[in-house]
Design a protein around this motif. Structure first.
Motif, PDB file in Angstrom:
ATOM      1  N   UNK A   1      17.410   2.854  30.401  1.00 16.68           N
ATOM      2  CA  UNK A   1      18.038   4.164  30.592  1.00 16.68           C
ATOM      3  C   UNK A   1      18.349   4.777  29.223  1.00 16.68           C
ATOM      4  N   UNK A   2      17.857   5.990  29.024  1.00 15.23           N
ATOM      5  CA  UNK A   2      18.080   6.648  27.743  1.00 15.23           C
ATOM      6  C   UNK A   2      19.521   7.170  27.638  1.00 15.23           C
ATOM      7  N   UNK A   3      19.917   7.484  26.405  1.00 17.53           N
ATOM      8  CA  UNK A   3      21.311   7.843  26.149  1.00 17.53           C
ATOM      9  C   UNK A   3      21.759   9.044  26.968  1.00 17.53           C
ATOM     10  N   UNK A   4      20.928  10.089  27.031  1.00 17.52           N
ATOM     11  CA  UNK A   4      21.360  11.286  27.753  1.00 17.52           C
ATOM     12  C   UNK A   4      21.436  11.017  29.249  1.00 17.52           C
ATOM     13  N   UNK A   5      20.553  10.132  29.754  1.00 16.40           N
ATOM     14  CA  UNK A   5      20.605   9.771  31.169  1.00 16.40           C
ATOM     15  C   UNK A   5      21.858   8.952  31.465  1.00 16.40           C
ATOM     16  N   UNK A   6      22.196   8.067  30.542  1.00 16.74           N
ATOM     17  CA  UNK A   6      23.405   7.255  30.706  1.00 16.74           C
ATOM     18  C   UNK A   6      24.644   8.147  30.742  1.00 16.74           C
ATOM     19  N   UNK A   7      24.701   9.124  29.841  1.00 19.70           N
ATOM     20  CA  UNK A   7      25.854  10.020  29.786  1.00 19.70           C
ATOM     21  C   UNK A   7      25.935  10.874  31.046  1.00 19.70           C
TER      22      UNK A   7
ATOM     23  N   UNK B   1      30.554   1.659  35.631  1.00 17.08           N
ATOM     24  CA  UNK B   1      29.336   1.933  34.864  1.00 17.08           C
ATOM     25  C   UNK B   1      28.304   0.838  35.091  1.00 17.08           C
ATOM     26  N   UNK B   2      28.761  -0.411  35.117  1.00 18.83           N
ATOM     27  CA  UNK B   2      27.853  -1.531  35.322  1.00 18.83           C
ATOM     28  C   UNK B   2      27.209  -1.448  36.704  1.00 18.83           C
ATOM     29  N   UNK B   3      27.975  -1.014  37.701  1.00 18.82           N
ATOM     30  CA  UNK B   3      27.437  -0.897  39.060  1.00 18.82           C
ATOM     31  C   UNK B   3      26.374   0.181  39.158  1.00 18.82           C
ATOM     32  N   UNK B   4      26.337   1.090  38.180  1.00 17.33           N
ATOM     33  CA  UNK B   4      25.344   2.169  38.167  1.00 17.33           C
ATOM     34  C   UNK B   4      24.265   1.946  37.112  1.00 17.33           C
ATOM     35  N   UNK B   5      24.126   0.703  36.691  1.00 19.66           N
ATOM     36  CA  UNK B   5      23.004   0.349  35.846  1.00 19.66           C
ATOM     37  C   UNK B   5      23.231   0.410  34.353  1.00 19.66           C
ATOM     38  N   UNK B   6      24.454   0.635  33.911  1.00 22.48           N
ATOM     39  CA  UNK B   6      24.719   0.697  32.468  1.00 22.48           C
ATOM     40  C   UNK B   6      25.285  -0.646  31.999  1.00 22.48           C
ATOM     41  N   UNK B   7      24.700  -1.189  30.979  1.00 28.78           N
ATOM     42  CA  UNK B   7      25.153  -2.472  30.460  1.00 28.78           C
ATOM     43  C   UNK B   7      26.350  -2.289  29.532  1.00 28.78           C
ATOM     44  N   UNK B   8      27.019  -3.390  29.253  1.00 28.30           N
ATOM     45  CA  UNK B   8      28.132  -3.356  28.304  1.00 28.30           C
ATOM     46  C   UNK B   8      27.658  -2.928  26.919  1.00 28.30           C
ATOM     47  N   UNK B   9      26.426  -3.336  26.576  1.00 27.68           N
ATOM     48  CA  UNK B   9      25.859  -2.977  25.281  1.00 27.68           C
ATOM     49  C   UNK B   9      25.686  -1.463  25.170  1.00 27.68           C
ATOM     50  N   UNK B  10      25.191  -0.838  26.257  1.00 28.11           N
ATOM     51  CA  UNK B  10      25.010   0.617  26.260  1.00 28.11           C
ATOM     52  C   UNK B  10      26.347   1.324  26.102  1.00 28.11           C
TER      53      UNK B  10
ATOM     54  N   UNK C   1      30.265   4.276  22.682  1.00 28.36           N
ATOM     55  CA  UNK C   1      31.602   4.312  22.081  1.00 28.36           C
ATOM     56  C   UNK C   1      31.502   4.326  20.560  1.00 28.36           C
ATOM     57  N   UNK C   2      30.563   3.554  20.015  1.00 29.80           N
ATOM     58  CA  UNK C   2      30.393   3.495  18.560  1.00 29.80           C
ATOM     59  C   UNK C   2      29.988   4.842  17.979  1.00 29.80           C
ATOM     60  N   UNK C   3      29.221   5.615  18.749  1.00 30.54           N
ATOM     61  CA  UNK C   3      28.785   6.935  18.264  1.00 30.54           C
ATOM     62  C   UNK C   3      29.837   8.017  18.510  1.00 30.54           C
ATOM     63  N   UNK C   4      30.924   7.663  19.192  1.00 31.92           N
ATOM     64  CA  UNK C   4      31.970   8.640  19.462  1.00 31.92           C
ATOM     65  C   UNK C   4      31.747   9.442  20.727  1.00 31.92           C
ATOM     66  N   UNK C   5      30.672   9.145  21.457  1.00 27.63           N
ATOM     67  CA  UNK C   5      30.404   9.861  22.710  1.00 27.63           C
ATOM     68  C   UNK C   5      31.452   9.505  23.760  1.00 27.63           C
ATOM     69  N   UNK C   6      31.811   8.232  23.799  1.00 27.26           N
ATOM     70  CA  UNK C   6      32.877   7.771  24.683  1.00 27.26           C
ATOM     71  C   UNK C   6      34.084   7.363  23.841  1.00 27.26           C
ATOM     72  N   UNK C   7      35.274   7.552  24.407  1.00 30.07           N
ATOM     73  CA  UNK C   7      36.501   7.122  23.744  1.00 30.07           C
ATOM     74  C   UNK C   7      37.161   6.046  24.604  1.00 30.07           C
ATOM     75  N   UNK C   8      37.438   4.928  23.988  1.00 26.53           N
ATOM     76  CA  UNK C   8      38.085   3.856  24.738  1.00 26.53           C
ATOM     77  C   UNK C   8      39.568   4.169  24.905  1.00 26.53           C
ATOM     78  N   UNK C   9      39.993   4.321  26.151  1.00 26.44           N
ATOM     79  CA  UNK C   9      41.387   4.640  26.451  1.00 26.44           C
ATOM     80  C   UNK C   9      42.213   3.358  26.533  1.00 26.44           C
ATOM     81  N   UNK C  10      41.671   2.369  27.184  1.00 28.87           N
ATOM     82  CA  UNK C  10      42.282   1.061  27.295  1.00 28.87           C
ATOM     83  C   UNK C  10      41.177   0.074  27.649  1.00 28.87           C
TER      84      UNK C  10
END
Length: 311
Positions: free
Chosen positions: A1-7, A26-35, A40-49
């Motif tokens: 799954x590409x980045x824009x599809x994941x988002x 997210x995992x239930x919808x096909x996104x891995x922890x690595x994705x 998060x590393x690129x700043x697209x997602x922000x870890x709240x907790x």
């Protein structure tokens, strides 16, 4: 799954849960922890907790940490699925006070109530087992929360100190849809703890005669009656905020309920329009109910009120 599809997948998930998504969802919808970690590393997602991320669409939502904690108590299920439960997890206690903006309560934990026994390993979350009647639960920004009156009752039961209770009651009185009788009933079981004989006595003692200004009372009653006041009316009333005070008692409420429809018909209102209303409120209020608020020189005080409205 590409980045824009994941988002895109994540945004669809978070659309109905305050722009937040859990790792389990997210995992239930096909996104891995690595994705997720890369986003998060690129700043697209922000870890709240731990296990909960904020999406770009979430912005700086108020109470985001509370929303995230609520989602984290059952991370695999979406908010829509959980809100469809007959008895969803309800925000309560000090956390509910924050949601309702009652006083300056600062909870050390996120507090929730569940009809079923539910344990949480989250250090900043406390879930209590209790059956709540539907009348004690409301919804604020999509989140189940105890009503203002139920929240006051819970705070009193937990032993909130008198100074904090005073501020909570002042805000509770101004909250939409909350009756004085409900607050008095909420205070009744613990009235003697605060040195009073009854719930109404607690109200009278901590918030004497429950004073409120004309602007707040008029707009509150208008909202509860589903009457929309013209902006000009609200503005004119607001100018009298510090000059005219009435007691929130049955007499004043009845008078204002009667005149609010008249307000709604006015395209604008001036200080002169307010003069008869002020006199009607003063004259109709019982002498003992208005004690301490009725000025000794009514004419001089009214003059100052009208001058304030014209400034």
């Amino acid at each position: 799954m590409r980045a824009f599809e994941a988002l895109e997948t994540l945004e669809l998930l978070g659309a109905n849960q305050w722009g937040l998504v859990t790792t389990a969802q997210a995992r239930a919808h096909g996104l891995s922890n690595v994705r997720l970690a890369r986003l998060a590393d690129t700043g697209t997602l922000q870890r709240v907790r731990h296990g909960v991320y904020a999406l770009p669409s979430s912005g700086s939502a108020r109470r985001q940490d509370l929303y995230a904690a609520w989602l984290a108590t059952d991370p695999k299920r979406t908010a829509i699925e959980r809100l469809a439960d007959a008895e969803p997890l309800v925000v309560a206690g000090e956390s509910a006070a924050v949601v309702h903006q009652l006083g300056d309560v600062l909870p050390s934990q996120h507090q929730f109530v569940s009809a079923k026994r539910k344990q949480s390993s989250l250090p900043d979350v406390r879930v209590s087992r209790r059956d709540l009647p539907l009348t004690d639960v409301t919804t604020v920004d999509g989140l189940p929360v105890t009503t203002v009156a139920r929240t006051v009752a819970d705070l009193v039961k937990a032993g909130i100190d008198e100074d904090h209770l005073r501020e909570v009651l002042r805000d509770a009185i101004r909250s939409k849809g909350t009756e004085i009788t409900e607050l008095a009933a909420a205070l009744e079981p613990r009235a003697k703890h605060y040195g009073y004989s009854s719930g109404p006595a607690v109200l009278e003692g901590l918030v004497p005669q429950v004073p409120t200004n004309l602007a707040d009372l008029a707009t509150q009653l208008a909202a509860s009656s589903n009457v929309r006041l013209p902006p000009e009316t609200i503005d004119a009333l607001a100018r009298l905020r510090s000059a005219v005070h009435v007691d929130m008692n049955a007499a004043a409420q009845n008078i204002l309920r009667a005149i609010i429809p008249i307000f709604a018909e006015l395209p604008a209102i001036s200080a002169d329009d307010l003069r008869p209303m002020i006199e009607a409120v003063r004259n109709a209020m019982p002498e003992d109910a208005s004690r301490g608020n009725k000025p000794s020189r009514a004419g001089e005080t009214e003059s100052r009120a009208i001058e304030s409205a014209q400034d």
